[in-house]
Design a protein around this motif. Structure first.
Motif, mmCIF file in Angstrom:
data_model
loop_
_atom_site.group_PDB
_atom_site.id
_atom_site.type_symbol
_atom_site.label_atom_id
_atom_site.label_comp_id
_atom_site.label_asym_id
_atom_site.label_seq_id
_atom_site.Cartn_x
_atom_site.Cartn_y
_atom_site.Cartn_z
ATOM 1 N N PHE A 42 0.809 -1.222 0.000
ATOM 2 C CA PHE A 42 0.000 0.000 0.000
ATOM 3 C C PHE A 42 0.845 1.276 0.000
ATOM 4 O O PHE A 42 0.285 2.370 -0.174
ATOM 5 C CB PHE A 42 -0.917 0.011 1.230
ATOM 6 C CG PHE A 42 -1.917 -1.112 1.237
ATOM 7 C CD1 PHE A 42 -3.113 -1.011 0.554
ATOM 8 C CD2 PHE A 42 -1.641 -2.287 1.923
ATOM 9 C CE1 PHE A 42 -4.032 -2.047 0.558
ATOM 10 C CE2 PHE A 42 -2.554 -3.329 1.937
ATOM 11 C CZ PHE A 42 -3.753 -3.216 1.247
ATOM 12 N N VAL A 43 2.137 1.164 0.190
ATOM 13 C CA VAL A 43 2.982 2.362 0.245
ATOM 14 C C VAL A 43 3.059 3.041 -1.115
ATOM 15 O O VAL A 43 3.439 4.212 -1.211
ATOM 16 C CB VAL A 43 4.378 1.994 0.782
ATOM 17 C CG1 VAL A 43 5.294 3.216 0.841
ATOM 18 C CG2 VAL A 43 4.258 1.395 2.177
ATOM 19 N N VAL A 44 2.667 2.335 -2.161
ATOM 20 C CA VAL A 44 2.643 2.963 -3.480
ATOM 21 C C VAL A 44 1.716 4.176 -3.488
ATOM 22 O O VAL A 44 1.950 5.149 -4.236
ATOM 23 C CB VAL A 44 2.220 1.932 -4.560
ATOM 24 C CG1 VAL A 44 0.766 1.517 -4.398
ATOM 25 C CG2 VAL A 44 2.467 2.486 -5.953
ATOM 26 N N LEU A 45 0.690 4.185 -2.643
ATOM 27 C CA LEU A 45 -0.259 5.305 -2.625
ATOM 28 C C LEU A 45 0.384 6.593 -2.110
ATOM 29 O O LEU A 45 0.327 7.628 -2.790
ATOM 30 C CB LEU A 45 -1.492 4.927 -1.795
ATOM 31 C CG LEU A 45 -2.290 3.725 -2.310
ATOM 32 C CD1 LEU A 45 -3.427 3.390 -1.358
ATOM 33 C CD2 LEU A 45 -2.824 4.009 -3.710
ATOM 34 N N PRO A 46 0.992 6.614 -0.916
ATOM 35 C CA PRO A 46 1.653 7.869 -0.496
ATOM 36 C C PRO A 46 2.833 8.247 -1.375
ATOM 37 O O PRO A 46 3.120 9.441 -1.541
ATOM 38 C CB PRO A 46 2.089 7.582 0.948
ATOM 39 C CG PRO A 46 2.048 6.111 1.097
ATOM 40 C CD PRO A 46 0.996 5.619 0.169
ATOM 41 N N VAL A 62 5.017 1.451 -10.715
ATOM 42 C CA VAL A 62 4.334 0.178 -11.009
ATOM 43 C C VAL A 62 5.159 -1.013 -10.530
ATOM 44 O O VAL A 62 4.651 -2.141 -10.475
ATOM 45 C CB VAL A 62 4.031 0.043 -12.517
ATOM 46 C CG1 VAL A 62 3.169 1.187 -13.000
ATOM 47 C CG2 VAL A 62 5.324 -0.051 -13.341
ATOM 48 N N LEU A 63 6.422 -0.785 -10.159
ATOM 49 C CA LEU A 63 7.266 -1.870 -9.667
ATOM 50 C C LEU A 63 6.995 -2.200 -8.207
ATOM 51 O O LEU A 63 7.439 -3.241 -7.718
ATOM 52 C CB LEU A 63 8.747 -1.501 -9.824
ATOM 53 C CG LEU A 63 9.252 -1.209 -11.238
ATOM 54 C CD1 LEU A 63 10.704 -0.753 -11.183
ATOM 55 C CD2 LEU A 63 9.106 -2.446 -12.114
ATOM 56 N N VAL A 64 6.285 -1.324 -7.492
ATOM 57 C CA VAL A 64 6.104 -1.537 -6.053
ATOM 58 C C VAL A 64 5.172 -2.711 -5.747
ATOM 59 O O VAL A 64 5.563 -3.644 -5.037
ATOM 60 C CB VAL A 64 5.618 -0.237 -5.371
ATOM 61 C CG1 VAL A 64 5.366 -0.477 -3.890
ATOM 62 C CG2 VAL A 64 6.649 0.876 -5.560
ATOM 63 N N PRO A 65 3.932 -2.739 -6.256
ATOM 64 C CA PRO A 65 3.045 -3.862 -5.919
ATOM 65 C C PRO A 65 3.580 -5.234 -6.311
ATOM 66 O O PRO A 65 3.322 -6.213 -5.596
ATOM 67 C CB PRO A 65 1.754 -3.523 -6.682
ATOM 68 C CG PRO A 65 1.789 -2.031 -6.838
ATOM 69 C CD PRO A 65 3.240 -1.710 -7.040
ATOM 70 N N PRO A 66 4.314 -5.388 -7.424
ATOM 71 C CA PRO A 66 4.801 -6.726 -7.769
ATOM 72 C C PRO A 66 5.688 -7.375 -6.716
ATOM 73 O O PRO A 66 5.908 -8.584 -6.772
ATOM 74 C CB PRO A 66 5.585 -6.484 -9.072
ATOM 75 C CG PRO A 66 4.908 -5.312 -9.691
ATOM 76 C CD PRO A 66 4.542 -4.434 -8.535
ATOM 77 N N GLY A 67 6.199 -6.607 -5.760
ATOM 78 C CA GLY A 67 6.963 -7.232 -4.691
ATOM 79 C C GLY A 67 6.127 -8.244 -3.931
ATOM 80 O O GLY A 67 6.557 -9.375 -3.693
#
Length: 419
Positions: free
Chosen positions: A235-239, A268-273
Motif C-alpha cells: 500500500f505504500v505505493v499510494l503515499p 508500477v514496480l512496487v506492488p509486484p513485490g
C-alpha cells in the motif's frame, strides 16, 4: 669533564624526547581529524546513535535478565521454551536477548530447503532470504545472520532517516531530532532484534528519500523489496504517488497525466513485490493465497473494518489490549495534529501504517506496538514540536523512560504484552 658533558647530552636528549612525542601525537591527531573530515557528516552522527543505543540497551537487557534470575517464577514453568531457544542461539545474553517469538520462525524459514515441499507461508520471505547467503560466512548460523541483517538495516535506517529529515525539516539539527525520536519510540528497541521492523522501515525511508529527490527508478526498485518485506508495503505505493503529485502541484488533466506516467512509471514496480511472494506461494502449494489461509488457520486473522477493531479494542477487551490500542490512538492523534507539518503524502503513509494492521482484526492487538513502529511520520511531527531545548529535553526523557519500561516488559516475554 667528559662525565659532565655526557650528563648534559643526556639531559638535552631527555628534553627533546617529550617534544618529539608531542609533535608525533599532534601529527596523529591531525591525521585522525583529516580522516574524520572525509567521512560524510551524517554517518558520524548515525554511527554514534547506533552504537549508543546498542550499548545502552544491551547493558540494560543483561542487567534485567540477571535480575530475573533471582525471581523464582521468572519465567514460569510453562514458559521455559523461549529461554531454551535463546540459549541455543548464543550463550551470551547480550546476543540471545534479541531473539524472541517470530525470530525463531524466521530462523526456520532461513534454513528450509527449497527442494522440499514448503508448508510455511505465514511470513514474507525477504528477511529470511537475505540471511541465507550470510549464514555460510557465520559458520552456517542462520540466527546470527538474521541478527546481522536486522542491525545493518537499522544502521541504514538511521542514515535514510537523517537524509529525509534534512529534506523535510530543513536543517541538520531538526534531522538529528527526527533520528533521535525514531529510536526513542515506545517499542523502538525492536529495531535491534531479529525481526523485520528495521528492514521494513529502512526500505520505507529509502523509498521516500529517493522520491523526494525525484529518483523514481530507485523508488521503484526499493519499493519492490519494501512490498516483498511485509504485506503493508504493497500500500505504500499510494503515499509515494502522492509525493509525485505534490511535486507537480497536484495538477490534473491529460497533459499532467502524461507527465505523471513519464516520470513516475517506476511506481508500477512496487506492488509486484508482494505479487512475487504470492507467485512463490502458487509455485510451492498451488495456491496463490496460501499465506492468507496460513494466517487464518494459525492466528485467526481475517480482514475487518479497522475502525471497528479500534473501537472494540478500546471498549470491549481486557485492560492489557486496551492499553495497546491506546498507543495506536495516540499515534493517530499526533499524525492528525501534525498534518500541517507533514503534508498529505506522509499523513497518508502514517494512517496506512496504523489502519492496515488493525484491519487484521483483534489478533493484531498482541503485535500492535511492533506494527506502530513503521509510522515514522510521528517522529517528524515530534521533531517539529520539540524545537525548543526545554521541550526537547522533557520529551526525550519521557520517551526514554517509557521505552525502558517496555523493554524490560519485552524481556519478560511471558507477560505476552509485546509480541
Amino acid at each position: 669533564m667528559d662525565r659532565w658533558r655526557a650528563v648534559a647530552d643526556a639531559r638535552r636528549r631527555a628534553g627533546r624526547l617529550p617534544a618529539r612525542l608531542a609533535r608525533r601525537g599532534h601529527g596523529l591527531r591531525r591525521a585522525a581529524a583529516r580522516a574524520a573530515d572525509r567521512v560524510p557528516v551524517p554517518w558520524l552522527f548515525v554511527v554514534g546513535v547506533f552504537l549508543g543505543t546498542k550499548i545502552v540497551l544491551s547493558l540494560v537487557g543483561v542487567l534485567a535478565l540477571s535480575a530475573f534470575d533471582d525471581v523464582p517464577w521468572a519465567p514460569p514453568p510453562d514458559e521455559t521454551t523461549m529461554r531454551e531457544q535463546q540459549r541455543a542461539v548464543s550463550g551470551h545474553r547480550a546476543v540471545s536477548l534479541w531473539f524472541a517469538w517470530d525470530s525463531f520462525l524466521y530462523d526456520h524459514l532461513a534454513r528450509l530447503s527449497l527442494d522440499e515441499p514448503w508448508r510455511d507461508f505465514g511470513f514474507p520471505l525477504l528477511y529470511p532470504f537475505l540471511a541465507r547467503p550470510l549464514a555460510p560466512l557465520l559458520g552456517g548460523n542462520t540466527a546470527l545472520a538474521l541478527l546481522l541483517v536486522a542491525n545493518v538495516a537499522f544502521l541504514l535506517m538511521l542514515y535514510y532517516a537523517h537524509r529525509l529529515g534534512e529534506r523535510l525539516l530543513g536543517d541538520d539539527a531538526a534531522a538529528r531530532r527526527f533520528v533521535r525520536y525514531l529510536v526513542l519510540l515506545p517499542a523502538a528497541f525492536l529495531f535491534q532484534a531479529a525481526l523485520t521492523e528495521s528492514l521494513f522501515l529502512c526500505l520505507a525511508l529509502a523509498a521516500f528519500h529517493y522520491a523526494e529527490r525525484r529518483r523514481w527508478l530507485l523508488v521503484g526498485v526499493v519499493g519492490f523489496f519494501l512490498s516483498l518485506s511485509r504485506s503493508v508495503g504493497f500500500f505504500v505505493v499510494l503515499p509515494l504517488a502522492l509525493v509525485l503529485l505534490r511535486q507537480h502541484g497536484y495538477r490534473l488533466g491529460p497533459r499532467a497525466l502524461g507527465t505523471y506516467l513519464r516520470v513516475g512509471w517506476p511506481l508500477v514496480l512496487v506492488p509486484p513485490g508482494w505479487l512475487a511472494f504470492m507467485a512463490f506461494c502458487r509455485w510451492q502449494s498451488g495456491d496463490w493465497f496460501a499465506y492468507k489461509h496460513a494466517q487464518e488457520r494459525g492466528w485467526g486473522i481475517s480482514v475487518q473494518n479497522p475502525l471497528a477493531v479500534l473501537w472494540h479494542g478500546l471498549t470491549g477487551t481486557p485492560p492489557r489490549d486496551a492499553l495497546r490500542v491506546w498507543f495506536a490512538v495516540v499515534v493517530l492523534v499526533v499524525l492528525v495534529a501534525g498534518v500541517r507539518h507533514l503534508g498529505l503524502p506522509y499523513l497518508a503513509y502514517g494512517l496506512i501504517m496504523v489502519l492496515v494492521p488493525l484491519s487484521m482484526g483483534p489478533p493484531v492487538y498482541k503485535s500492535l506496538l511492533r506494527y506502530l513502529l513503521a509510522a515514522f511520520p510521528v517522529g517528524l511531527v515530534l521533531a517539529r514540536w520539540a524545537r525548543h531545548a526545554t521541550a526537547d529535553a522533557w520529551l526525550t526523557a519521557a520517551l526514554a523512560l517509557l521505552q525502558g519500561a517496555l523493554f524490560v516488559t519485552w524481556l519478560a516475554y511471558w507477560t505476552h504484552f509485546i509480541i
